[in-house]
Design a protein around this motif. Sequence first.
Motif, PDB file in Angstrom:
ATOM      1  N   ARG A 166       0.786  -1.408   0.001  1.00 20.38           N
ATOM      2  CA  ARG A 166       0.058  -0.089  -0.165  1.00 20.38           C
ATOM      3  C   ARG A 166       0.833   1.243  -0.005  1.00 20.38           C
ATOM      4  O   ARG A 166       0.367   2.387  -0.840  1.00 20.38           O
ATOM      5  CB  ARG A 166      -0.891  -0.072   1.358  1.00 20.38           C
ATOM      6  CG  ARG A 166      -2.051  -1.329   1.141  1.00 20.38           C
ATOM      7  CD  ARG A 166      -2.578  -1.211   2.455  1.00 20.38           C
ATOM      8  NE  ARG A 166      -3.222  -0.146   3.020  1.00 20.38           N
ATOM      9  CZ  ARG A 166      -3.669  -0.126   4.332  1.00 20.38           C
ATOM     10  NH1 ARG A 166      -3.308  -0.992   5.194  1.00 20.38           N
ATOM     11  NH2 ARG A 166      -4.033   0.914   4.766  1.00 20.38           N
ATOM     12  N   THR A 169       1.967   1.868  -3.678  1.00 15.71           N
ATOM     13  CA  THR A 169       1.059   2.424  -4.297  1.00 15.71           C
ATOM     14  C   THR A 169       0.627   3.958  -4.353  1.00 15.71           C
ATOM     15  O   THR A 169       0.355   4.628  -5.267  1.00 15.71           O
ATOM     16  CB  THR A 169      -0.475   1.831  -3.942  1.00 15.71           C
ATOM     17  OG1 THR A 169      -0.246   0.143  -4.248  1.00 15.71           O
ATOM     18  CG2 THR A 169      -1.570   2.325  -4.787  1.00 15.71           C
ATOM     19  N   ALA A 170       0.791   4.318  -2.788  1.00 19.44           N
ATOM     20  CA  ALA A 170       0.705   5.723  -2.731  1.00 19.44           C
ATOM     21  C   ALA A 170       1.992   6.496  -2.727  1.00 19.44           C
ATOM     22  O   ALA A 170       1.944   7.884  -2.970  1.00 19.44           O
ATOM     23  CB  ALA A 170       0.383   5.958  -1.108  1.00 19.44           C
ATOM     24  N   TRP A 171       3.324   6.000  -2.933  1.00 16.65           N
ATOM     25  CA  TRP A 171       4.605   6.786  -3.058  1.00 16.65           C
ATOM     26  C   TRP A 171       4.581   7.553  -4.150  1.00 16.65           C
ATOM     27  O   TRP A 171       4.846   8.737  -4.073  1.00 16.65           O
ATOM     28  CB  TRP A 171       5.634   5.586  -3.111  1.00 16.65           C
ATOM     29  CG  TRP A 171       6.832   6.154  -2.861  1.00 16.65           C
ATOM     30  CD1 TRP A 171       7.322   7.552  -2.498  1.00 16.65           C
ATOM     31  CD2 TRP A 171       8.006   5.308  -2.738  1.00 16.65           C
ATOM     32  NE1 TRP A 171       8.443   7.392  -2.154  1.00 16.65           N
ATOM     33  CE2 TRP A 171       9.112   6.154  -2.228  1.00 16.65           C
ATOM     34  CE3 TRP A 171       8.383   3.751  -2.754  1.00 16.65           C
ATOM     35  CZ2 TRP A 171      10.416   5.726  -2.366  1.00 16.65           C
ATOM     36  CZ3 TRP A 171       9.806   3.740  -2.552  1.00 16.65           C
ATOM     37  CH2 TRP A 171      10.618   4.381  -2.403  1.00 16.65           C
ATOM     38  N   GLU A 179       2.379   9.683  -5.478  1.00 19.67           N
ATOM     39  CA  GLU A 179       1.375  10.589  -5.177  1.00 19.67           C
ATOM     40  C   GLU A 179       2.436  11.787  -4.597  1.00 19.67           C
ATOM     41  O   GLU A 179       2.082  12.964  -4.480  1.00 19.67           O
ATOM     42  CB  GLU A 179       0.298  10.165  -4.390  1.00 19.67           C
ATOM     43  CG  GLU A 179      -0.695   9.209  -4.950  1.00 19.67           C
ATOM     44  CD  GLU A 179      -1.787   8.862  -4.194  1.00 19.67           C
ATOM     45  OE1 GLU A 179      -1.993   9.798  -3.529  1.00 19.67           O
ATOM     46  OE2 GLU A 179      -2.300   7.725  -4.461  1.00 19.67           O
ATOM     47  N   SER A 226      -0.317  13.377   0.061  1.00 24.30           N
ATOM     48  CA  SER A 226      -1.094  12.180  -0.257  1.00 24.30           C
ATOM     49  C   SER A 226      -2.141  11.654   1.193  1.00 24.30           C
ATOM     50  O   SER A 226      -1.512  11.968   2.219  1.00 24.30           O
ATOM     51  CB  SER A 226      -0.432  11.098  -0.570  1.00 24.30           C
ATOM     52  OG  SER A 226      -1.039   9.846  -0.783  1.00 24.30           O
ATOM     53  N   ALA A 257      -3.096   8.951   1.858  1.00 25.92           N
ATOM     54  CA  ALA A 257      -2.640   7.526   2.050  1.00 25.92           C
ATOM     55  C   ALA A 257      -1.823   7.186   3.019  1.00 25.92           C
ATOM     56  O   ALA A 257      -1.768   6.242   3.692  1.00 25.92           O
ATOM     57  CB  ALA A 257      -2.426   6.822   0.620  1.00 25.92           C
ATOM     58  N   TRP A 258      -0.967   7.830   3.540  1.00 24.68           N
ATOM     59  CA  TRP A 258       0.001   7.813   4.482  1.00 24.68           C
ATOM     60  C   TRP A 258      -0.672   7.545   5.877  1.00 24.68           C
ATOM     61  O   TRP A 258      -0.225   6.750   6.651  1.00 24.68           O
ATOM     62  CB  TRP A 258       0.931   9.103   4.622  1.00 24.68           C
ATOM     63  CG  TRP A 258       1.450   9.634   3.496  1.00 24.68           C
ATOM     64  CD1 TRP A 258       1.454  10.772   2.893  1.00 24.68           C
ATOM     65  CD2 TRP A 258       2.307   9.022   2.431  1.00 24.68           C
ATOM     66  NE1 TRP A 258       2.184  11.001   1.590  1.00 24.68           N
ATOM     67  CE2 TRP A 258       2.506   9.579   1.275  1.00 24.68           C
ATOM     68  CE3 TRP A 258       2.625   7.532   2.421  1.00 24.68           C
ATOM     69  CZ2 TRP A 258       3.469   9.217   0.400  1.00 24.68           C
ATOM     70  CZ3 TRP A 258       3.342   6.987   1.275  1.00 24.68           C
ATOM     71  CH2 TRP A 258       3.723   7.805   0.088  1.00 24.68           C
ATOM     72  N   GLU A 265       5.644  10.337   5.154  1.00 28.68           N
ATOM     73  CA  GLU A 265       5.554  11.561   3.986  1.00 28.68           C
ATOM     74  C   GLU A 265       7.044  12.107   3.823  1.00 28.68           C
ATOM     75  O   GLU A 265       7.315  12.093   2.499  1.00 28.68           O
ATOM     76  CB  GLU A 265       4.466  12.388   4.221  1.00 28.68           C
ATOM     77  CG  GLU A 265       4.169  13.339   3.086  1.00 28.68           C
ATOM     78  CD  GLU A 265       3.048  14.414   3.517  1.00 28.68           C
ATOM     79  OE1 GLU A 265       3.214  15.464   2.579  1.00 28.68           O
ATOM     80  OE2 GLU A 265       2.242  14.407   4.342  1.00 28.68           O
TER      81      GLU A 265
END
Length: 262
Positions: free
Chosen positions: A128, A131-133, A135, A139, A141-142, A153
């Motif tokens: 996960r 996947t967010a990295w 962005e 983001s 998602a962190w 982040e």
Amino acid sequence: MDAGRVLRRALVGWGQGHALLGRGQLAAALLAAELLGLALVGTLVATLVDTTWYLVPFVAGAAFLVVWAVQAVAAYRAAQRVAGSIPPTPRGSPAASAAWLTVPLLIWGTAFWLVAATAATPAAVLDRFVTAWPEGAGSTAWADVSTNPVRVERAATAALEGLAERCTDGDLGGDCDEAPVNLLRNVRIRIVSDDGSRASAVAELVRYERRPSRFLGLDVGTELAPVPVEELVTFELETTPALVGGLDLGARRWTIVNAVAP
């Protein structure tokens, strides 16, 4: 009493077939059980779907569908007994309507595994993160992968900036500047240690070297092997209790507690 009609009503909701047979108390009990079952499955999904106990809500949901089928078949057989006989079930009979329950079973199984076990292992949490990295900063998602989203982040952004510098210097390939995700093409994350409650991992830039491949002592060709070039981010992960109704029953949820860019 038309047994086929009873079956179709029973498939609509628990106890509906028994209600047609005049068994009001049993119908009410089954309806109450259905509502309680839905509430229980919903609670288990909300609290355990992403944890180490992710199979518990899946089994509960499957059991709910099995009970749904059992009460429908029971109502159908009861209607046949009221009619005075239970003939063999012919092909194409109303009993085949029970096959429609495979549709919610298929939907349940497919939808469940799209969201299940996302924090059940360190690898799932790191997936996960990856996947967010791309962005980058800002983001949302962190917070989903870490109890320290600001630190995560900061580390992720610093690593991306370092990769962008390498891209400018021509170290990462010709199209690395077209999208942030291209910067991560030669990045891998590997788990260094995992004792069941704590884990550490590292994200590193690698290059690929062609090496001989051997089988039974004979050279059979070549293979590409990753060779670490630089560590980008180091991670510390831990498990936290996943409470069910305020109780710690043993389920755990993995999360990133720290991330550092060298």
